[in-house]
Scaffold this motif. Sequence first.
Motif, mmCIF file in Angstrom:
data_model
loop_
_atom_site.group_PDB
_atom_site.id
_atom_site.type_symbol
_atom_site.label_atom_id
_atom_site.label_comp_id
_atom_site.label_asym_id
_atom_site.label_seq_id
_atom_site.Cartn_x
_atom_site.Cartn_y
_atom_site.Cartn_z
ATOM 1 N N TYR A 226 -51.197 -14.822 17.615
ATOM 2 C CA TYR A 226 -51.274 -16.200 18.093
ATOM 3 C C TYR A 226 -52.064 -17.040 17.101
ATOM 4 C CZ TYR A 226 -49.602 -14.447 22.592
ATOM 5 O OH TYR A 226 -48.846 -13.874 23.585
ATOM 6 N N THR A 227 -51.549 -18.235 16.793
ATOM 7 C CA THR A 227 -52.265 -19.154 15.906
ATOM 8 C C THR A 227 -52.499 -20.514 16.553
ATOM 9 O OG1 THR A 227 -50.204 -19.894 14.858
ATOM 10 C CG2 THR A 227 -51.364 -18.018 13.846
ATOM 11 N N GLY A 228 -52.117 -20.670 17.810
ATOM 12 C CA GLY A 228 -52.348 -21.904 18.549
ATOM 13 C C GLY A 228 -52.151 -21.649 20.023
ATOM 14 N N ALA A 229 -52.619 -22.592 20.846
ATOM 15 C CA ALA A 229 -52.534 -22.419 22.294
ATOM 16 C C ALA A 229 -51.221 -22.909 22.885
ATOM 17 C CB ALA A 229 -53.697 -23.156 22.968
ATOM 18 N N SER A 230 -50.482 -23.737 22.131
ATOM 19 C CA SER A 230 -49.284 -24.353 22.689
ATOM 20 C C SER A 230 -47.982 -23.682 22.272
ATOM 21 C CB SER A 230 -49.215 -25.825 22.276
ATOM 22 O OG SER A 230 -48.969 -25.939 20.879
ATOM 23 N N GLY A 231 -47.952 -23.081 21.092
ATOM 24 C CA GLY A 231 -46.722 -22.475 20.588
ATOM 25 C C GLY A 231 -45.970 -23.340 19.606
ATOM 26 N N ILE A 232 -46.492 -24.526 19.304
ATOM 27 C CA ILE A 232 -45.774 -25.387 18.361
ATOM 28 C C ILE A 232 -45.777 -24.807 16.954
ATOM 29 C CG2 ILE A 232 -47.787 -26.824 17.801
ATOM 30 C CD1 ILE A 232 -45.859 -29.212 17.672
ATOM 31 N N GLU A 233 -46.801 -24.011 16.635
ATOM 32 C CA GLU A 233 -46.891 -23.426 15.293
ATOM 33 C C GLU A 233 -45.883 -22.277 15.150
ATOM 34 O OE1 GLU A 233 -50.862 -24.903 16.754
ATOM 35 O OE2 GLU A 233 -49.348 -23.482 17.500
ATOM 36 N N PRO A 234 -45.001 -22.323 14.151
ATOM 37 C CA PRO A 234 -44.067 -21.209 13.953
ATOM 38 C C PRO A 234 -44.751 -19.937 13.488
ATOM 39 C CG PRO A 234 -43.859 -22.804 12.173
ATOM 40 C CD PRO A 234 -44.779 -23.425 13.182
ATOM 41 N N THR A 235 -46.049 -20.024 13.160
ATOM 42 C CA THR A 235 -46.801 -18.840 12.757
ATOM 43 C C THR A 235 -47.254 -18.009 13.954
ATOM 44 O OG1 THR A 235 -48.716 -20.337 12.619
ATOM 45 C CG2 THR A 235 -47.636 -19.730 10.553
ATOM 46 N N THR A 236 -47.078 -18.499 15.174
ATOM 47 C CA THR A 236 -47.294 -17.672 16.371
ATOM 48 C C THR A 236 -46.040 -16.845 16.584
ATOM 49 O OG1 THR A 236 -48.891 -19.105 17.489
ATOM 50 C CG2 THR A 236 -47.535 -17.709 18.875
ATOM 51 N N THR A 237 -46.175 -15.540 16.449
ATOM 52 C CA THR A 237 -45.014 -14.650 16.503
ATOM 53 C C THR A 237 -45.278 -13.468 17.414
ATOM 54 O OG1 THR A 237 -45.777 -13.425 14.549
ATOM 55 C CG2 THR A 237 -44.266 -15.272 14.166
ATOM 56 N N SER A 238 -44.185 -12.899 17.931
ATOM 57 C CA SER A 238 -44.295 -11.734 18.799
ATOM 58 C C SER A 238 -42.939 -11.061 18.886
ATOM 59 C CB SER A 238 -44.792 -12.148 20.193
ATOM 60 O OG SER A 238 -45.046 -11.018 21.010
ATOM 61 N N THR A 239 -42.868 -10.019 19.714
ATOM 62 C CA THR A 239 -41.615 -9.325 19.987
ATOM 63 C C THR A 239 -41.341 -9.376 21.477
ATOM 64 O OG1 THR A 239 -42.657 -7.170 20.338
ATOM 65 C CG2 THR A 239 -42.020 -7.722 18.073
ATOM 66 N N ALA A 240 -40.086 -9.138 21.844
ATOM 67 C CA ALA A 240 -39.726 -9.123 23.258
ATOM 68 C C ALA A 240 -40.478 -8.023 24.001
ATOM 69 C CB ALA A 240 -38.213 -8.935 23.407
ATOM 70 N N ALA A 241 -40.611 -6.854 23.390
ATOM 71 C CA ALA A 241 -41.315 -5.752 24.043
ATOM 72 C C ALA A 241 -42.777 -6.100 24.295
ATOM 73 C CB ALA A 241 -41.207 -4.486 23.196
ATOM 74 N N ASP A 242 -43.426 -6.748 23.331
ATOM 75 C CA ASP A 242 -44.822 -7.152 23.523
ATOM 76 C C ASP A 242 -44.949 -8.169 24.645
ATOM 77 O OD1 ASP A 242 -45.912 -5.508 21.638
ATOM 78 O OD2 ASP A 242 -46.677 -7.100 20.341
ATOM 79 N N GLN A 243 -44.029 -9.123 24.694
ATOM 80 C CA GLN A 243 -44.127 -10.165 25.711
ATOM 81 C C GLN A 243 -43.868 -9.625 27.117
ATOM 82 O OE1 GLN A 243 -45.135 -13.525 25.351
ATOM 83 N NE2 GLN A 243 -45.855 -12.625 23.420
ATOM 84 N N VAL A 244 -43.090 -8.558 27.238
ATOM 85 C CA VAL A 244 -42.921 -7.918 28.540
ATOM 86 C C VAL A 244 -44.248 -7.307 29.010
ATOM 87 C CG1 VAL A 244 -41.878 -5.915 29.694
ATOM 88 C CG2 VAL A 244 -40.441 -7.533 28.476
#
Length: 368
Positions: A226-244
């Motif tokens: 995570y690089t921001g609280a809102s998600g506007i930054e494209p540098t905030t990245t993850s995977t579907a498995a992590d988000q589950v």
Amino acid sequence: MHPTPEPGERDLPRTPPPRSRPVDAWPASWLPHRLRRRRPALLAAGATALVTLVALGSVLGTGAAGNDVPSAAGLLGGSEGRQGKSVTASLPWPDEGQAAVWVEGFGEHGAPGTHGPRRPVPIASVTKVMTAYVILRDHPLRDGGSGPLVTVDQQAANESFSGSESTVEVRQGQRLSQRRLLELMLIPSGNNIARLLARWDAGSQEAFVARMNRAADDLGMDQTTYTGASGIEPTTTSTAADQVKLARRVMRDKAFRSVVALPHTTAAVGSGTLPNGNELLDTPGVIGIKTGSSTPAGGALMWAVTVADRRGQQHLALGVVLHQSAGTSPQEGLRTVFDTSRTLVEGVRHRVSAAEPATTSGTPSRTR
């Protein structure tokens, strides 16, 4: 009805916005988290092999005689029914991007079924789920309470009128409850509200982001940054498995569940209402959770739905679909992610309706 992008998540650049800082300028508290993400080449090769198995499993979802064959996710510890068949085998997975599905009560380990490459991608406003999780962890809301009042600062008020991102109008000096702010962040997807909550909780967005990354570490989200609280930054990245993994934890919180299921909320200024951008809520049984859209991320969606097994017992199913029509427009990304998610939800409903749960271990509590 044609979906519209979350206002201001329009055509974000593929490179970080000007205010983003290089890695060597980030706070030191972020660096250990990012360094822990490094993996030896041998593990990278192993991950490639697992992806190959997943792809083979999706291709071989049914046998020649029409009998279900366990998917690669099931063979590798995914959720399986009593007959040894994975509930997530043969699901109508998206043709692009990546996805993950978990169903409570199926499988001792509760591992999700996954599809697509397990590489981090931008997740846009799905980021706000972690923001809400950290806020509710630090300031729990119990028994339908609204929580403390938060004063709207000048920055949040000024950002209300940004034409380049998704914002909600608020006025300096307004005192809004924690719950109202969570609604304004999660339902119309107010980026300025996410940053206001971050400053309220940790003193600055940078300090709050460090808390987000520590929370990700605690949840075993090894491929998330995570690089921001809102998600506007494209540098905030993850995977579907992590988000589950995050979805499973945050859906234990009664206040969070009640907010993400709302079809609309009251505006902070004026007497109007603000609709929930999650069109999947129109699908029977769907009870949340959060959309995201931008050009780098495409369409992203974390969803929750209740489904019944063959005995009529209700189960919570969670899914995350990422990187749909990435590189096009936020509108196209949302159209694609809603379409693929509806199909996936119906696939889960069909599979569970014909199955019996193998175990209830790993089932999350429905109350906090």
